[in-house]
Design a protein around this motif. Structure first.
Motif, PDB file in Angstrom:
ATOM      1  N   GLU A  26     -18.890  84.021  34.904  1.00  0.00           N
ATOM      2  CA  GLU A  26     -17.969  84.608  34.119  1.00  0.00           C
ATOM      3  C   GLU A  26     -18.699  84.331  32.587  1.00  0.00           C
ATOM      4  OE1 GLU A  26     -16.260  88.404  32.114  1.00  0.00           O
ATOM      5  OE2 GLU A  26     -16.727  87.783  34.319  1.00  0.00           O
ATOM      6  N   ILE A  27     -18.559  82.719  32.882  1.00  0.00           N
ATOM      7  CA  ILE A  27     -18.763  81.776  31.406  1.00  0.00           C
ATOM      8  C   ILE A  27     -19.908  81.442  31.488  1.00  0.00           C
ATOM      9  CG2 ILE A  27     -15.983  81.785  30.887  1.00  0.00           C
ATOM     10  CD1 ILE A  27     -16.625  78.945  31.668  1.00  0.00           C
ATOM     11  N   TYR A  75     -17.567  75.380  25.822  1.00  0.00           N
ATOM     12  CA  TYR A  75     -16.478  75.339  25.496  1.00  0.00           C
ATOM     13  C   TYR A  75     -16.099  73.868  24.532  1.00  0.00           C
ATOM     14  CZ  TYR A  75     -16.029  80.474  26.704  1.00  0.00           C
ATOM     15  OH  TYR A  75     -15.849  81.628  26.453  1.00  0.00           O
ATOM     16  N   ILE A 124     -15.115  82.102  37.408  1.00  0.00           N
ATOM     17  CA  ILE A 124     -14.722  81.652  35.946  1.00  0.00           C
ATOM     18  C   ILE A 124     -16.058  81.121  35.806  1.00  0.00           C
ATOM     19  CG2 ILE A 124     -13.663  79.998  34.661  1.00  0.00           C
ATOM     20  CD1 ILE A 124     -11.275  79.666  35.884  1.00  0.00           C
ATOM     21  N   LYS A 125     -17.068  80.487  36.734  1.00  0.00           N
ATOM     22  CA  LYS A 125     -18.065  80.442  36.409  1.00  0.00           C
ATOM     23  C   LYS A 125     -19.543  80.871  36.302  1.00  0.00           C
ATOM     24  CE  LYS A 125     -18.278  75.285  38.894  1.00  0.00           C
ATOM     25  NZ  LYS A 125     -18.504  74.850  39.887  1.00  0.00           N
ATOM     26  N   LYS A 147     -21.982  81.106  28.007  1.00  0.00           N
ATOM     27  CA  LYS A 147     -20.573  80.517  27.059  1.00  0.00           C
ATOM     28  C   LYS A 147     -20.402  78.857  26.950  1.00  0.00           C
ATOM     29  CE  LYS A 147     -18.581  84.829  26.692  1.00  0.00           C
ATOM     30  NZ  LYS A 147     -17.081  85.015  27.241  1.00  0.00           N
ATOM     31  N   ILE A 158     -11.641  73.574  28.155  1.00  0.00           N
ATOM     32  CA  ILE A 158     -11.537  74.145  29.335  1.00  0.00           C
ATOM     33  C   ILE A 158      -9.985  73.852  29.657  1.00  0.00           C
ATOM     34  CG2 ILE A 158     -11.396  75.411  30.873  1.00  0.00           C
ATOM     35  CD1 ILE A 158     -14.564  74.924  30.772  1.00  0.00           C
ATOM     36  N   CYS A 205      -7.846  79.379  31.339  1.00  0.00           N
ATOM     37  CA  CYS A 205      -7.492  80.171  31.965  1.00  0.00           C
ATOM     38  C   CYS A 205      -5.794  80.681  33.055  1.00  0.00           C
ATOM     39  CB  CYS A 205      -8.349  79.227  33.383  1.00  0.00           C
ATOM     40  SG  CYS A 205     -10.134  79.463  32.225  1.00  0.00           S
ATOM     41  N   ASP A 225     -11.177  82.102  24.046  1.00  0.00           N
ATOM     42  CA  ASP A 225     -11.797  82.780  25.031  1.00  0.00           C
ATOM     43  C   ASP A 225     -10.449  82.829  26.047  1.00  0.00           C
ATOM     44  OD1 ASP A 225     -13.506  83.941  23.870  1.00  0.00           O
ATOM     45  OD2 ASP A 225     -15.108  83.137  25.169  1.00  0.00           O
ATOM     46  N   TYR A 281      -8.741  83.763  30.086  1.00  0.00           N
ATOM     47  CA  TYR A 281      -8.581  85.151  31.179  1.00  0.00           C
ATOM     48  C   TYR A 281      -7.181  84.627  31.921  1.00  0.00           C
ATOM     49  CZ  TYR A 281     -13.254  85.285  30.740  1.00  0.00           C
ATOM     50  OH  TYR A 281     -14.915  86.373  30.215  1.00  0.00           O
ATOM     51  N   LEU A 310     -11.408  77.497  25.725  1.00  0.00           N
ATOM     52  CA  LEU A 310     -10.974  77.979  27.323  1.00  0.00           C
ATOM     53  C   LEU A 310      -9.667  78.153  27.758  1.00  0.00           C
ATOM     54  CD1 LEU A 310     -11.929  80.828  29.048  1.00  0.00           C
ATOM     55  CD2 LEU A 310     -13.317  79.186  30.691  1.00  0.00           C
TER      56      LEU A 310
END
Length: 195
Positions: free
Chosen positions: A161-162, A167, A158-159, A165, A170, A6, A105, A107, A4
């Motif tokens: 949103e995921i 990873y 972020i938390k 999921k 990150i 960010c 992913d 963001y 991920l």
């Protein structure tokens, strides 16, 4: 290995903050008048006597309040057409071009308003977590939906949103104090990586 990324937007991927650039592009004459009116607030902000969010909200409100969503979206696309790719750091664009999206992913997590960042995010095929502009009956109220997406709020977004999921790694990219919580939360925090 599922990753991920960010990315902060302003100053991290771009050379500078996009708020002033966008508002000036949107309405140059109104921008000049409101900029002069806001100078006392900008001074208080520099002296740490005012919160950045209040000044930001006041300035955006003074220029965009009452504007139609359709007009804002059109102007945002024109803004993108005029300023992409020149406002972006070359090595940031190179990095983005080489991302393997099947394993990653991505963001963009920004305090900037979603309305003008959206076309850039769509170009990068990324997801957007931003300060959200509030519209009522397709008219911009001048307010934000929820909190300014800065500091700890970046991590909260972020938390949320995921949640479902997983990873292996990150990695967060930022360039200011407002990015520090996100950089600290990630497995790997990259400060001014593209500078």
């Amino acid at each position: 290995m599922k990753k991920l990324y960010c990315f902060d937007f302003d100053g991290t991927l771009t050379y500078s903050d996009t708020m002033f650039l966008y508002l000036k592009f949107y309405n140059p004459s109104k921008f000049r008048i409101q900029f002069i009116k806001h100078i006392p607030l900008f001074i208080l902000l520099k002296l740490n006597l005012l919160e950045a969010e209040k000044v930001k909200k006041s300035f955006i409100y003074s220029i965009l309040k009452g504007e139609k969503k359709e007009k804002i979206e059109k102007k945002s696309q024109l803004f993108f057409d005029q300023y992409y790719p020149e406002i972006f750091r070359g090595n940031a664009l190179d990095f983005i071009k080489n991302i393997d999206y099947s394993q990653t992913d991505c963001y963009i997590v920004t305090a900037s308003l979603d309305i003008w960042v959206k076309p850039f995010v769509e170009k990068f095929k990324m997801n957007l977590l931003a300060t959200q502009a509030e519209f009522k009956d397709d008219i911009f109220t001048g307010n934000f939906v929820g909190n300014n997406c800065n500091g700890v709020e970046k991590v909260n977004r972020i938390k949320a949103e995921i949640t479902d999921k997983k990873y292996d790694k990150i990695i967060a990219f930022g360039d200011t104090f407002g990015d520090q919580p996100m950089l600290a939360w990630a497995d790997e925090g990259q400060f001014k990586f593209f500078h």
